[in-house]
Design a protein around this motif. Structure first.
Motif, PDB file in Angstrom:
ATOM      1  N   MET A  45      43.843  24.540  41.331  1.00  0.00           N
ATOM      2  CA  MET A  45      43.411  25.263  40.440  1.00  0.00           C
ATOM      3  C   MET A  45      44.415  26.511  40.121  1.00  0.00           C
ATOM      4  O   MET A  45      44.753  27.041  40.835  1.00  0.00           O
ATOM      5  CB  MET A  45      42.000  25.903  40.729  1.00  0.00           C
ATOM      6  N   THR A  46      44.506  26.617  38.879  1.00  0.00           N
ATOM      7  CA  THR A  46      45.475  27.653  38.141  1.00  0.00           C
ATOM      8  C   THR A  46      44.350  28.776  37.583  1.00  0.00           C
ATOM      9  O   THR A  46      43.557  28.392  36.544  1.00  0.00           O
ATOM     10  CB  THR A  46      46.448  27.227  37.039  1.00  0.00           C
ATOM     11  N   THR A  47      44.514  30.019  38.044  1.00  0.00           N
ATOM     12  CA  THR A  47      43.465  30.943  37.532  1.00  0.00           C
ATOM     13  C   THR A  47      44.321  32.121  37.067  1.00  0.00           C
ATOM     14  O   THR A  47      45.467  32.508  37.490  1.00  0.00           O
ATOM     15  CB  THR A  47      42.459  31.331  38.648  1.00  0.00           C
ATOM     16  N   LEU A  48      43.774  32.557  35.938  1.00  0.00           N
ATOM     17  CA  LEU A  48      44.558  33.863  35.301  1.00  0.00           C
ATOM     18  C   LEU A  48      43.383  35.129  35.232  1.00  0.00           C
ATOM     19  O   LEU A  48      42.584  34.934  34.630  1.00  0.00           O
ATOM     20  CB  LEU A  48      45.067  33.210  33.893  1.00  0.00           C
ATOM     21  N   LEU A  49      43.782  36.265  35.811  1.00  0.00           N
ATOM     22  CA  LEU A  49      42.914  37.440  35.960  1.00  0.00           C
ATOM     23  C   LEU A  49      43.569  38.164  34.467  1.00  0.00           C
ATOM     24  O   LEU A  49      44.901  38.355  34.788  1.00  0.00           O
ATOM     25  CB  LEU A  49      42.873  37.888  37.123  1.00  0.00           C
ATOM     26  N   LYS A  50      42.976  38.397  33.597  1.00  0.00           N
ATOM     27  CA  LYS A  50      43.529  39.250  32.477  1.00  0.00           C
ATOM     28  C   LYS A  50      43.127  40.609  32.560  1.00  0.00           C
ATOM     29  O   LYS A  50      41.882  41.152  32.837  1.00  0.00           O
ATOM     30  CB  LYS A  50      43.010  38.432  31.203  1.00  0.00           C
ATOM     31  N   SER A  51      44.181  41.401  32.319  1.00  0.00           N
ATOM     32  CA  SER A  51      43.869  42.956  32.059  1.00  0.00           C
ATOM     33  C   SER A  51      43.179  43.542  33.328  1.00  0.00           C
ATOM     34  O   SER A  51      42.106  43.952  33.321  1.00  0.00           O
ATOM     35  CB  SER A  51      43.213  43.198  30.857  1.00  0.00           C
ATOM     36  N   ALA A  52      43.865  43.191  34.454  1.00  0.00           N
ATOM     37  CA  ALA A  52      43.205  43.653  35.666  1.00  0.00           C
ATOM     38  C   ALA A  52      44.028  45.077  36.404  1.00  0.00           C
ATOM     39  O   ALA A  52      45.311  44.880  36.523  1.00  0.00           O
ATOM     40  CB  ALA A  52      43.295  42.676  36.790  1.00  0.00           C
ATOM     41  N   THR A  53      43.397  45.957  36.661  1.00  0.00           N
ATOM     42  CA  THR A  53      43.757  47.243  37.135  1.00  0.00           C
ATOM     43  C   THR A  53      43.959  47.076  38.587  1.00  0.00           C
ATOM     44  O   THR A  53      43.064  46.787  39.414  1.00  0.00           O
ATOM     45  CB  THR A  53      43.002  48.530  36.832  1.00  0.00           C
ATOM     46  N   ILE A  54      45.211  47.157  38.918  1.00  0.00           N
ATOM     47  CA  ILE A  54      45.351  47.036  40.383  1.00  0.00           C
ATOM     48  C   ILE A  54      45.214  48.176  41.256  1.00  0.00           C
ATOM     49  O   ILE A  54      45.979  49.281  41.046  1.00  0.00           O
ATOM     50  CB  ILE A  54      46.753  46.289  40.871  1.00  0.00           C
ATOM     51  N   ILE A  93      47.414  38.481  36.110  1.00  0.00           N
ATOM     52  CA  ILE A  93      47.819  37.827  37.383  1.00  0.00           C
ATOM     53  C   ILE A  93      47.573  36.496  37.348  1.00  0.00           C
ATOM     54  O   ILE A  93      46.287  36.044  37.279  1.00  0.00           O
ATOM     55  CB  ILE A  93      46.814  38.646  38.628  1.00  0.00           C
ATOM     56  N   LEU A  94      48.654  35.803  37.579  1.00  0.00           N
ATOM     57  CA  LEU A  94      48.405  34.282  37.661  1.00  0.00           C
ATOM     58  C   LEU A  94      48.290  33.677  39.146  1.00  0.00           C
ATOM     59  O   LEU A  94      49.227  33.862  39.880  1.00  0.00           O
ATOM     60  CB  LEU A  94      49.528  33.594  36.793  1.00  0.00           C
ATOM     61  N   ILE A  95      47.347  32.958  39.359  1.00  0.00           N
ATOM     62  CA  ILE A  95      47.275  32.194  41.042  1.00  0.00           C
ATOM     63  C   ILE A  95      47.385  30.834  40.632  1.00  0.00           C
ATOM     64  O   ILE A  95      46.477  30.259  40.050  1.00  0.00           O
ATOM     65  CB  ILE A  95      45.909  32.863  41.415  1.00  0.00           C
ATOM     66  N   VAL A  96      48.354  30.383  41.273  1.00  0.00           N
ATOM     67  CA  VAL A  96      48.506  29.001  41.404  1.00  0.00           C
ATOM     68  C   VAL A  96      48.377  28.314  42.948  1.00  0.00           C
ATOM     69  O   VAL A  96      48.966  28.961  43.855  1.00  0.00           O
ATOM     70  CB  VAL A  96      49.898  28.450  40.992  1.00  0.00           C
ATOM     71  N   ASN A  97      47.385  27.631  43.104  1.00  0.00           N
ATOM     72  CA  ASN A  97      47.279  26.904  44.552  1.00  0.00           C
ATOM     73  C   ASN A  97      47.030  28.017  45.588  1.00  0.00           C
ATOM     74  O   ASN A  97      47.616  27.988  46.695  1.00  0.00           O
ATOM     75  CB  ASN A  97      48.473  25.862  44.740  1.00  0.00           C
ATOM     76  N   GLY A  98      46.201  29.195  45.134  1.00  0.00           N
ATOM     77  CA  GLY A  98      45.948  30.155  46.356  1.00  0.00           C
ATOM     78  C   GLY A  98      46.964  31.199  46.270  1.00  0.00           C
ATOM     79  O   GLY A  98      46.768  31.991  47.091  1.00  0.00           O
ATOM     80  N   GLU A 101      47.636  28.832  29.492  1.00  0.00           N
ATOM     81  CA  GLU A 101      47.893  27.239  29.213  1.00  0.00           C
ATOM     82  C   GLU A 101      46.466  26.628  29.313  1.00  0.00           C
ATOM     83  O   GLU A 101      45.231  27.014  29.870  1.00  0.00           O
ATOM     84  CB  GLU A 101      48.750  26.723  29.964  1.00  0.00           C
ATOM     85  N   SER A 102      46.356  25.506  28.723  1.00  0.00           N
ATOM     86  CA  SER A 102      44.968  24.641  28.529  1.00  0.00           C
ATOM     87  C   SER A 102      44.376  24.380  30.080  1.00  0.00           C
ATOM     88  O   SER A 102      43.380  24.437  30.056  1.00  0.00           O
ATOM     89  CB  SER A 102      45.234  23.520  27.881  1.00  0.00           C
ATOM     90  N   ASN A 103      45.197  24.262  31.020  1.00  0.00           N
ATOM     91  CA  ASN A 103      44.496  24.191  32.261  1.00  0.00           C
ATOM     92  C   ASN A 103      44.328  25.280  33.153  1.00  0.00           C
ATOM     93  O   ASN A 103      43.692  25.310  34.237  1.00  0.00           O
ATOM     94  CB  ASN A 103      45.674  23.095  32.907  1.00  0.00           C
TER      95      ASN A 103
END
Length: 418
Positions: A1-10, A24-29, A41-43
């Motif tokens: 699963m690919t997860t994109l966290l938008k506008s996250a204050t770290i 923040i883009l997270i790919v396979n953990g 992207e679409s996925n």
């Protein structure tokens, strides 16, 4: 699963992106990319939430779940979900089950029941067999099976020599000994803090002295034996001072405080609400101020919910008969964030507990494993039963104004949102 966290204050003092707002883009953990803007992207599963903040995953060091034996209070499966939705990627589970977690097979049972969950469960093994305070449990065997510490939840070790032997023995495998600070002889039948309010309301009082004299004893023993000692859920100003002096001596002592002891006092007893009947008892404003200062000064290392679900049959009773304990995972961040600055809060929920309980630390940077808590630190709301996720509803924070709420977590390649 690919997860994109938008506008996250770290919020992560060890990250190069600390206090910056990023995608923040997270790919396979794993964190694949951190940038000002990442085009989805679409996925991609895109997460865009109001005032989204992200920190390393929170760790609650004192959680009670009913299973085995008290499933009517909370099951492991449901408790793990509550933890995730409350922002915790790791929870240390107390041994106060039936049977008590005091053997290798008991530890393995807990770990196996929580396997492959987003939130990691790490067991605290009993320090003594059956949590009866008479004979040491199988500490080494339990540690080999995954126990991270040893303590008899909310029960003090009255036998001085037994605690001395435990501290000496645990050094052979770098074990962490927990000693609950309560002198049973001084507490007697006391059920609330001894003071003006207990006298006025006609409730039997337990003085802070009962905690402080036990803390002093434990620190004397630690100075004699060496080793690592963690004193859970202190509640008095004098306890903070004693631990401060011990740390100055170089003793390997750490301690925790609960969220409810940072926010609530024994003035809550006015309505005889059994939800505020807790162990240790709520103390005075003077104690609360000292505890908050202790966290800010680094004397108190960890903040915990001390989550303890109690079924309605044992809680909704006459005050003197009701069992002690409050649930707290859902309310912890909102309570603490209303008293402390965000960086102090996050450190007490992430870096410090992982260091004490020998858990791998993480930080928010490219190529790091994603172990993240998602939250909004600014939302102000009145905590009520609709905010309770636990099976049991015994919260000391009902009706209290809190500031900040968890959205959920990303951990173990899983996203769990509230």
């Amino acid at each position: 699963m690919t997860t994109l966290l938008k506008s996250a204050t770290i919020i992560d003092a060890s990250s190069p992106h600390h206090q910056q707002t990023k995608d923040i883009l997270i790919v396979n953990g794993k964190i694949a990319k951190i940038a000002n803007s990442i085009k989805p992207e679409s996925n991609y599963k895109v997460i865009q939430l109001d005032n989204l903040h992200v920190s390393c995953g929170w760790f609650d060091t004192s959680v009670s779940l009913g299973e085995p034996g008290y499933e009517e209070r909370e099951t492991i499966a449901h408790g793990i979900t509550v933890a995730a939705k409350s922002g915790f990627t790791t929870i240390a589970v107390n041994p106060n089950t039936n049977p008590v977690i005091d053997s290798k097979s008991d530890v393995e049972f807990l770990i196996n029941k929580a396997a492959n969950s987003a939130t990691k469960l790490v067991p605290i093994g009993a320090l003594t067999k059956g949590c009866e305070g008479n004979e040491l449990a199988e500490m080494y065997d339990m540690q080999q099976s995954g126990a991270v510490a040893f303590g008899d939840y909310n029960k003090s070790i009255s036998n001085d020599n037994l605690l001395k032997i435990a501290l000496l023995y645990a050094q052979n495998f770098d074990g962490l000994v927990l000693s609950f600070p309560k002198n049973k002889a001084i507490t007697g039948e006391g059920i609330v803090n001894e003071g003006i309010n207990s006298t006025r309301l006609g409730l039997k009082g337990a003085p802070a002295l009962a905690e402080e004299i036990q803390v002093a004893r434990d620190l004397f023993l630690l100075e004699y034996t060496g080793g690592r000692l963690h004193i859970p859920t202190i509640s008095s100003a004098k306890s903070v001072q004693l631990i401060k002096e011990a740390k100055k001596k170089g003793l390997q002592v750490t301690c925790s405080v609960t969220a409810h002891h940072l926010l609530l006092t024994d003035e809550e007893l006015e309505g005889f609400d059994s939800n505020v009947k807790v162990t240790p008892p709520l103390r005075t404003k003077k104690d609360t101020r000292a505890l908050i200062k202790g966290v800010k000064d680094g004397i108190i290392d960890v903040i915990t919910s001390d989550h303890n679900p109690i079924d309605i049959e044992n809680k909704k009773l006459e005050f003197s008969l009701a069992k002690n304990g409050t649930i707290g995972m859902e309310s912890l961040f909102g309570a603490v964030n209303s008293q402390l600055d965000i960086e102090t809060t996050i450190k007490a929920l992430t870096v410090n507990p992982r260091k004490i309980f020998n858990q791998k630390n993480s930080f928010i940077a490219k190529d790091q494993e994603a172990n993240l808590t998602l939250f909004n630190p600014e939302i102000i709301y009145t905590f009520s039963e609709k905010d309770i996720l636990s099976s049991s509803k015994n919260s000391a924070f009902n009706g209290k104004e809190l500031k900040g709420k968890a959205y959920g977590i990303y951990a173990n390649k899983k996203l769990v949102l509230n």
